[in-house]
Motif scaffolding. Structure first.
Motif, PDB file in Angstrom:
ATOM      1  N   GLN A  38       0.804  -1.178  -0.017  1.00 46.90           N
ATOM      2  CA  GLN A  38      -0.061   0.123   0.102  1.00 46.90           C
ATOM      3  C   GLN A  38       0.933   1.205  -0.200  1.00 46.90           C
ATOM      4  O   GLN A  38       0.652   2.227  -0.720  1.00 46.90           O
ATOM      5  N   LEU A  39       2.029   1.320   0.827  1.00 44.06           N
ATOM      6  CA  LEU A  39       2.662   2.598   1.050  1.00 44.06           C
ATOM      7  C   LEU A  39       3.459   2.595  -0.226  1.00 44.06           C
ATOM      8  O   LEU A  39       3.690   4.067  -0.530  1.00 44.06           O
ATOM      9  N   THR A  40       4.021   1.546  -0.837  1.00 49.05           N
ATOM     10  CA  THR A  40       4.616   1.911  -2.034  1.00 49.05           C
ATOM     11  C   THR A  40       4.015   2.222  -3.182  1.00 49.05           C
ATOM     12  O   THR A  40       4.203   3.125  -3.684  1.00 49.05           O
ATOM     13  N   SER A  41       2.776   1.660  -3.135  1.00 50.18           N
ATOM     14  CA  SER A  41       1.859   2.389  -4.198  1.00 50.18           C
ATOM     15  C   SER A  41       1.383   3.772  -4.084  1.00 50.18           C
ATOM     16  O   SER A  41       1.378   4.778  -4.948  1.00 50.18           O
ATOM     17  N   ALA A  42       1.278   4.193  -2.873  1.00 46.29           N
ATOM     18  CA  ALA A  42       0.847   5.658  -2.282  1.00 46.29           C
ATOM     19  C   ALA A  42       2.239   6.574  -2.579  1.00 46.29           C
ATOM     20  O   ALA A  42       1.827   7.597  -2.934  1.00 46.29           O
ATOM     21  N   PHE A  43       3.146   5.942  -2.223  1.00 47.23           N
ATOM     22  CA  PHE A  43       4.282   6.926  -2.512  1.00 47.23           C
ATOM     23  C   PHE A  43       4.537   7.227  -3.915  1.00 47.23           C
ATOM     24  O   PHE A  43       4.667   8.392  -4.626  1.00 47.23           O
ATOM     25  N   VAL A  44       4.284   6.265  -5.052  1.00 45.36           N
ATOM     26  CA  VAL A  44       4.711   6.468  -6.402  1.00 45.36           C
ATOM     27  C   VAL A  44       3.232   7.376  -7.115  1.00 45.36           C
ATOM     28  O   VAL A  44       3.659   8.327  -7.615  1.00 45.36           O
ATOM     29  N   MET A  45       2.308   7.116  -6.400  1.00 48.81           N
ATOM     30  CA  MET A  45       1.165   7.967  -6.976  1.00 48.81           C
ATOM     31  C   MET A  45       1.305   9.499  -6.442  1.00 48.81           C
ATOM     32  O   MET A  45       1.217  10.427  -7.138  1.00 48.81           O
ATOM     33  N   THR A  46       1.665   9.651  -5.085  1.00 43.24           N
ATOM     34  CA  THR A  46       1.473  11.083  -4.627  1.00 43.24           C
ATOM     35  C   THR A  46       2.932  11.727  -4.985  1.00 43.24           C
ATOM     36  O   THR A  46       3.060  12.940  -5.281  1.00 43.24           O
ATOM     37  N   ALA A  47       4.108  10.905  -5.122  1.00 40.00           N
ATOM     38  CA  ALA A  47       5.268  11.635  -5.484  1.00 40.00           C
ATOM     39  C   ALA A  47       5.253  12.064  -7.195  1.00 40.00           C
ATOM     40  O   ALA A  47       5.819  13.086  -7.461  1.00 40.00           O
ATOM     41  N   LEU A  48       4.493  11.305  -8.007  1.00 42.91           N
ATOM     42  CA  LEU A  48       4.211  11.861  -9.253  1.00 42.91           C
ATOM     43  C   LEU A  48       3.442  13.119  -9.346  1.00 42.91           C
ATOM     44  O   LEU A  48       3.997  14.015 -10.126  1.00 42.91           O
ATOM     45  N   VAL A  49       2.493  13.055  -8.541  1.00 41.62           N
ATOM     46  CA  VAL A  49       1.713  14.540  -8.465  1.00 41.62           C
ATOM     47  C   VAL A  49       2.580  15.713  -7.811  1.00 41.62           C
ATOM     48  O   VAL A  49       2.527  16.734  -8.334  1.00 41.62           O
ATOM     49  N   ALA A  50       3.257  15.319  -6.904  1.00 41.11           N
ATOM     50  CA  ALA A  50       4.336  16.426  -6.147  1.00 41.11           C
ATOM     51  C   ALA A  50       5.079  17.026  -7.042  1.00 41.11           C
ATOM     52  O   ALA A  50       5.606  18.069  -7.197  1.00 41.11           O
ATOM     53  N   THR A  51       5.781  15.983  -8.118  1.00 42.50           N
ATOM     54  CA  THR A  51       6.555  16.450  -9.031  1.00 42.50           C
ATOM     55  C   THR A  51       6.014  17.192 -10.050  1.00 42.50           C
ATOM     56  O   THR A  51       6.535  18.308 -10.804  1.00 42.50           O
ATOM     57  N   ILE A  52       4.792  17.034 -10.653  1.00 44.21           N
ATOM     58  CA  ILE A  52       4.205  17.702 -11.643  1.00 44.21           C
ATOM     59  C   ILE A  52       3.969  19.093 -11.006  1.00 44.21           C
ATOM     60  O   ILE A  52       4.112  19.898 -11.747  1.00 44.21           O
ATOM     61  N   LEU A  53       3.584  18.973  -9.728  1.00 40.01           N
ATOM     62  CA  LEU A  53       3.176  20.496  -9.173  1.00 40.01           C
ATOM     63  C   LEU A  53       4.310  20.955  -8.807  1.00 40.01           C
ATOM     64  O   LEU A  53       4.146  22.477  -8.258  1.00 40.01           O
ATOM     65  N   GLY A  54       5.498  20.797  -8.484  1.00 40.46           N
ATOM     66  CA  GLY A  54       6.651  21.369  -8.332  1.00 40.46           C
ATOM     67  C   GLY A  54       6.562  21.461  -6.666  1.00 40.46           C
ATOM     68  O   GLY A  54       7.239  22.394  -6.200  1.00 40.46           O
ATOM     69  N   GLY A  55       6.223  20.499  -6.091  1.00 45.44           N
ATOM     70  CA  GLY A  55       5.951  20.544  -4.467  1.00 45.44           C
ATOM     71  C   GLY A  55       7.122  20.076  -3.758  1.00 45.44           C
ATOM     72  O   GLY A  55       7.546  20.693  -2.704  1.00 45.44           O
ATOM     73  N   TRP A  56       8.300  19.827  -4.517  1.00 42.72           N
ATOM     74  CA  TRP A  56       9.533  19.253  -3.635  1.00 42.72           C
ATOM     75  C   TRP A  56      10.087  20.525  -3.386  1.00 42.72           C
ATOM     76  O   TRP A  56      10.935  20.774  -2.226  1.00 42.72           O
ATOM     77  N   ARG A  57       9.898  21.408  -3.963  1.00 42.27           N
ATOM     78  CA  ARG A  57      10.655  23.120  -3.643  1.00 42.27           C
ATOM     79  C   ARG A  57      10.074  23.456  -2.477  1.00 42.27           C
ATOM     80  O   ARG A  57      10.734  24.268  -1.738  1.00 42.27           O
ATOM     81  N   THR A  58       9.122  23.006  -1.976  1.00 37.14           N
ATOM     82  CA  THR A  58       8.114  23.522  -0.607  1.00 37.14           C
ATOM     83  C   THR A  58       8.816  22.949   0.699  1.00 37.14           C
ATOM     84  O   THR A  58       8.459  23.211   1.695  1.00 37.14           O
ATOM     85  N   LEU A  59       9.701  21.921   0.448  1.00 43.42           N
ATOM     86  CA  LEU A  59      10.317  21.410   1.551  1.00 43.42           C
ATOM     87  C   LEU A  59      11.622  21.833   2.393  1.00 43.42           C
ATOM     88  O   LEU A  59      12.360  22.399   1.356  1.00 43.42           O
ATOM     89  N   ASP A  60      11.714  21.870   3.425  1.00 44.68           N
ATOM     90  CA  ASP A  60      13.029  22.161   4.239  1.00 44.68           C
ATOM     91  C   ASP A  60      13.285  21.136   5.232  1.00 44.68           C
ATOM     92  O   ASP A  60      12.476  20.621   5.335  1.00 44.68           O
ATOM     93  N   GLN A  61      14.434  21.570   6.009  1.00 42.65           N
ATOM     94  CA  GLN A  61      14.849  20.664   7.059  1.00 42.65           C
ATOM     95  C   GLN A  61      14.045  20.234   7.778  1.00 42.65           C
ATOM     96  O   GLN A  61      13.598  19.322   8.497  1.00 42.65           O
ATOM     97  N   GLN A  62      13.378  21.578   8.590  1.00 45.23           N
ATOM     98  CA  GLN A  62      12.547  21.702   9.880  1.00 45.23           C
ATOM     99  C   GLN A  62      11.123  20.750   9.412  1.00 45.23           C
ATOM    100  O   GLN A  62      10.647  19.729   9.912  1.00 45.23           O
ATOM    101  N   ALA A  63      10.810  20.995   8.106  1.00 45.02           N
ATOM    102  CA  ALA A  63       9.672  20.310   7.717  1.00 45.02           C
ATOM    103  C   ALA A  63       9.773  18.619   7.691  1.00 45.02           C
ATOM    104  O   ALA A  63       8.710  18.022   7.800  1.00 45.02           O
ATOM    105  N   LEU A  64      11.093  18.413   7.047  1.00 45.74           N
ATOM    106  CA  LEU A  64      11.292  17.025   6.968  1.00 45.74           C
ATOM    107  C   LEU A  64      11.211  16.274   8.199  1.00 45.74           C
ATOM    108  O   LEU A  64      10.661  15.128   8.346  1.00 45.74           O
ATOM    109  N   ILE A  65      11.703  17.019   9.300  1.00 43.81           N
ATOM    110  CA  ILE A  65      11.760  16.539  10.604  1.00 43.81           C
ATOM    111  C   ILE A  65      10.075  16.100  11.109  1.00 43.81           C
ATOM    112  O   ILE A  65      10.119  15.158  11.594  1.00 43.81           O
TER     113      ILE A  65
END
Length: 291
Positions: A38-65
């Protein structure tokens, strides 16, 4: 009815359908293996959308923690106990126990974030608990083994709701800082997938024994992830983008109600009247908490 409200109801239907699909895997796929799929599938789905939306740029170290802590409680622990609860007491009772997430989140917000609790919200907590007690019942069963399974399932459901509430608590700072929602979910699901992939190399009973892999079982597991995490979360995010948070939260929590007709169709037996009353009370209680 506004589009945002229709989207929120659609999210509740998707989550209910996902629970029904997971129940089809009872006794066929171990919860740890199911969590990995389930989680592998969910990661692939949401990571694809995040990449399309450019969402990875919104992350920082504190948010990752914060998202890592959210994944620990809301994904690694709560997902496992969620699947185990469905296996133990079925999707209908699991959906009801999941309603406890709102009261737990309210209490945690009061204890750790200094948020206030009104009398109306206290009444909402009482209604949620009353609805669960009425719908599930606390009589146990005519046989000791069945009673033990029921109580174990209830305990797992409570752990699931509390884990989800903790996951939301730790995710709040990251979301308040502007992390894109699909990116946040991709981080949480990705860390969970890595955790369960690591467990797969250990000599655990989950990876051997009577559980036989078939493409159909994996298709059901992936389908549940797509319907629940992929489509359901997408509808919820779209609803929150244009609707009021309280109304959307309440309507998306209607899973205990919308799952009843699904159980009826699947089993051919109508749920008892108390199941409908209890589910309705749980939704009303959630409304009192959220609105």
């Amino acid at each position: 009815m506004p589009l945002s409200e229709l989207l929120a109801i659609g999210a509740a239907i998707c989550i209910a359908l996902s629970g029904m699909l997971i129940s089809e895997l009872t006794g066929k796929v171990h919860v740890l293996r199911l969590a990995r799929w389930q989680l592998t599938s969910a990661f692939v789905m949401t990571a694809l959308v995040a990449t399309i939306l450019g969402g990875w740029r919104t992350l920082d170290q504190q948010a990752l923690i914060h998202l890592a802590l959210s994944s620990l409680f809301g994904i690694m622990i709560a997902s496992t106990t969620y699947f185990a609860t469905i296996y133990a007491i079925g999707p209908r009772s699991t959906a009801l126990l999941f309603s406890l997430t709102s009261p737990f989140a309210l209490v945690l917000g009061y204890g750790f974030l200094g948020e206030t609790i009104s009398l109306r919200q206290l009444l909402g907590i009482a209604l949620v608990i009353l609805g669960i007690v009425l719908a599930i019942g606390l009589k146990g069963g005519s046989r000791e083994a069945a009673a033990k399974i029921a109580w174990a399932g209830i305990a797992l459901g409570i752990v699931t709701a509390f884990g989800q509430a903790l996951g939301s608590l730790f995710a709040r700072p990251a979301m308040a800082a502007g992390v894109e929602p699909f990116t946040a979910m991709a981080v949480r699901a990705g860390l969970g997938a890595l955790f369960f992939a690591g467990l797969a190399v250990l000599p655990l009973p989950a990876w051997r024994g009577s559980y036989i892999f078939t493409p159909r079982l994996m298709l059901i597991a992936v389908g549940a992830a797509f319907v629940g995490t992929g489509l359901g979360m997408s509808l919820l995010m779209a609803a929150l983008a244009s609707g009021k948070v309280g109304i959307v939260s309440t309507l998306s929590s209607m899973t205990p109600v919308v799952i009843l007709p699904m159980v009826w169709v699947r089993t051919g037996k109508a749920p008892p009247p108390l199941a409908w009353i209890g589910a309705a009370l749980a939704v009303v209680g959630t409304a009192f908490i959220s609105l």
